[in-house]
Design an enzyme around this catalytic site. Structure first.
Site, mmCIF file in Angstrom:
data_model
loop_
_atom_site.group_PDB
_atom_site.id
_atom_site.type_symbol
_atom_site.label_atom_id
_atom_site.label_comp_id
_atom_site.label_asym_id
_atom_site.label_seq_id
_atom_site.Cartn_x
_atom_site.Cartn_y
_atom_site.Cartn_z
ATOM 1 C CB CYS A 171 -0.819 0.122 1.304
ATOM 2 S SG CYS A 171 -2.026 -1.590 1.385
ATOM 3 C CB CYS A 231 9.382 -13.801 -1.871
ATOM 4 S SG CYS A 231 10.428 -12.467 -2.332
ATOM 5 C CB SER A 274 7.802 -3.152 -13.445
ATOM 6 O OG SER A 274 7.087 -4.228 -14.367
ATOM 7 C CB CYS A 324 10.313 -5.268 1.032
ATOM 8 S SG CYS A 324 9.474 -6.130 -0.108
#
Length: 457
Positions: free
Chosen positions: A2, A441, A286, A239
């Site tokens: 977000c 991840c 991206s 992250c």
């Protein structure tokens, strides 16, 4: 993932508009809903489903007038995609008025909610941000002090939590001790902005002051900005996906240019996985920066092989797989003149589920490409994220159950190669990064304790 915003400006009519422009600059971080809350003797709020431009109009800014404002753009991780889960969340209690906008995800959400319900607190949503709001209210009542309440809040939460908050007229930004999600502060005229990315400060014509360090709060009270240490930050777990995909390329996060990091990812990828081809192209948007880096390092020319329909949202952050499938068909089209009869190196930033990649490769082949060699500017994603990215299970991650060779066959590529984990970290170092990233991840090793998962804590 977000986007959060906090604004203080002495012009109470201007402040909500500044929040609106900031959220517009952070639209890439969430497209499901948007909301703004302001304080002027009491909290006023407007939330809605859709893009920022679809939720707000001029009349709303009159309603939202106030010197202290926070805002939020959302895509869902905990809590379904519906209006009652849109943020900010507002609480009126004995402690006064509270509003919270949250970027992240709580690992211990269910435990905290059960404890609060046992105390008699009532919940109206399934969002972890409502839990944070209720806890903050509880601690403010018990402590009577913002700093002590934030310290107790931090001790209670497990997971990732970057937040902007209103406690009456105080605007607060807080970043968890591991620093999972970004947060920075800038100056606008006689006011301040707290936001997820520096691109929002740039959009307002503001002056960047600094990143909010992990474990610290930025508190704006009576027009004065103060940075306060809330918790120790002995290690970091920023992250890595911010640099790979989520953040805007023109943002600077923790002193690292996102554009530079992605460009270096492409350059390292070209050294690790060269291929004979006629040109390099990107999956827009991206993948563009990494593709340019790949082209520069390889010496191959860069051409547009795909054109993006910019009125279609980012497929990865759409909440339902059927919507992602439809979105891919609408999202891009092939420049047939460029690809026909030629060998294409197609660069993308990452592969999560494989929906987009599989269809795009087929589209390029159907347009007459002689060969399609896919290169990915990050390692294979093999494990779910519990900290705010919509990758909930291994079953939905194509690399969790297939080898690189198998994925290449599924996509129909002539070759497929990913950036190595070592190459990724080298690229971030070349861009100025030093230490402390969440790589869960990519490695299946988590920086905080998650039931059923291996922990590096």
């Amino acid at each position: 993932m977000c986007g959060v915003v906090g604004i203080y400006h002495p012009d109470g009519e201007l402040a909500p508009r500044l929040a609106y422009y900031s959220l517009f600059s952070l639209q890439h971080r969430g497209q499901e809903s948007a909301g703004i809350a302001s304080f002027d003797n009491h909290i006023r709020q407007k939330r809605g489903m859709g893009l920022v431009t679809e939720v707000f109009n001029d009349e709303d800014f009159e309603l939202l007038a106030g010197k202290s404002v926070i805002g939020h753009v959302r895509y869902s991780t905990t809590g379904r995609s519906r209006l009652e889960n849109a943020q900010p969340f507002v609480v009126k209690s004995k402690a006064g008025y509270i509003a919270v906008a949250h970027n992240g995800n709580l690992v211990n959400y269910s435990q905290l909610r059960n404890e609060l319900e046992n105390e008699g607190r009532v919940f109206t949503t399934d969002s972890d941000t409502e839990v944070i709001s209720q806890l903050l209210s509880k601690f403010l009542i018990e402590e009577g002090d913002i700093i002590n309440a934030l310290e107790r809040l931090n001790e209670s939460l497990v997971g990732s939590y970057t937040m902007t908050m209103l406690v009456d007229d105080a605007v607060i930004g807080y970043r968890d001790p591991l620093g999972f999600k970004p947060l920075c502060v800038g100056r606008i005229d006689d006011g301040y902005v707290i936001c997820s990315e520096s691109c929002a400060i740039d959009a307002l014509g503001g002056e960047f002051i600094r990143d909010v360090q992990p474990g610290k709060a930025a508190i704006i009270k009576d027009g004065e900005l103060e940075f306060v240490k809330i918790a120790k930050s002995e290690r970091r777990a920023v992250c890595i996906f911010e640099y790979i995909y989520f953040a805007r390329p023109d943002s600077i996060i923790d002193g690292i240019s996102v554009y530079k990091a992605r460009s270096e990812m492409g350059k390292v990828l070209a050294r690790e996985s060269p291929v004979e081809a006629d040109f390099v192209s990107a999956v827009p948007d991206s993948g563009i920066t990494a593709a340019i880096g790949y082209a520069q390092e390889s010496g191959l020319p860069y051409f547009e092989g795909l054109i993006k329909n910019r009125y279609v949202g980012r497929t990865f952050i759409m909440p339902v797989q059927s919507l992602r499938e439809t979105s891919v068909r609408l999202k891009v089209n092939v420049v047939r003149e460029n690809v026909r009869g030629r060998r294409v190196v197609l660069v993308d930033d990452s592969i999560v589920r494989g929906t987009t990649s599989r269809r795009i490769v087929q589209m390029i082949k159907d347009a007459g490409a002689k060969e399609v060699h896919m290169r990915i500017g990050s390692p294979p994603i093999i494990a779910p994220c519990y900290f705010g990215i919509d990758m909930k299970s291994r079953e939905e991650l194509i690399a969790a159950s297939h080898t690189v060779e198998e994925i290449g066959r599924i996509f129909g590529t002539d070759s497929l190669a990913y950036l190595s984990l070592e190459g990724l970290l080298e690229a971030v170092r070349r861009a100025g990064g030093k230490r402390g990233y969440c790589l869960a991840c990519l490695t299946s090793k988590y920086p905080v304790s998650v039931p059923g998962e291996e922990c590096e804590c």
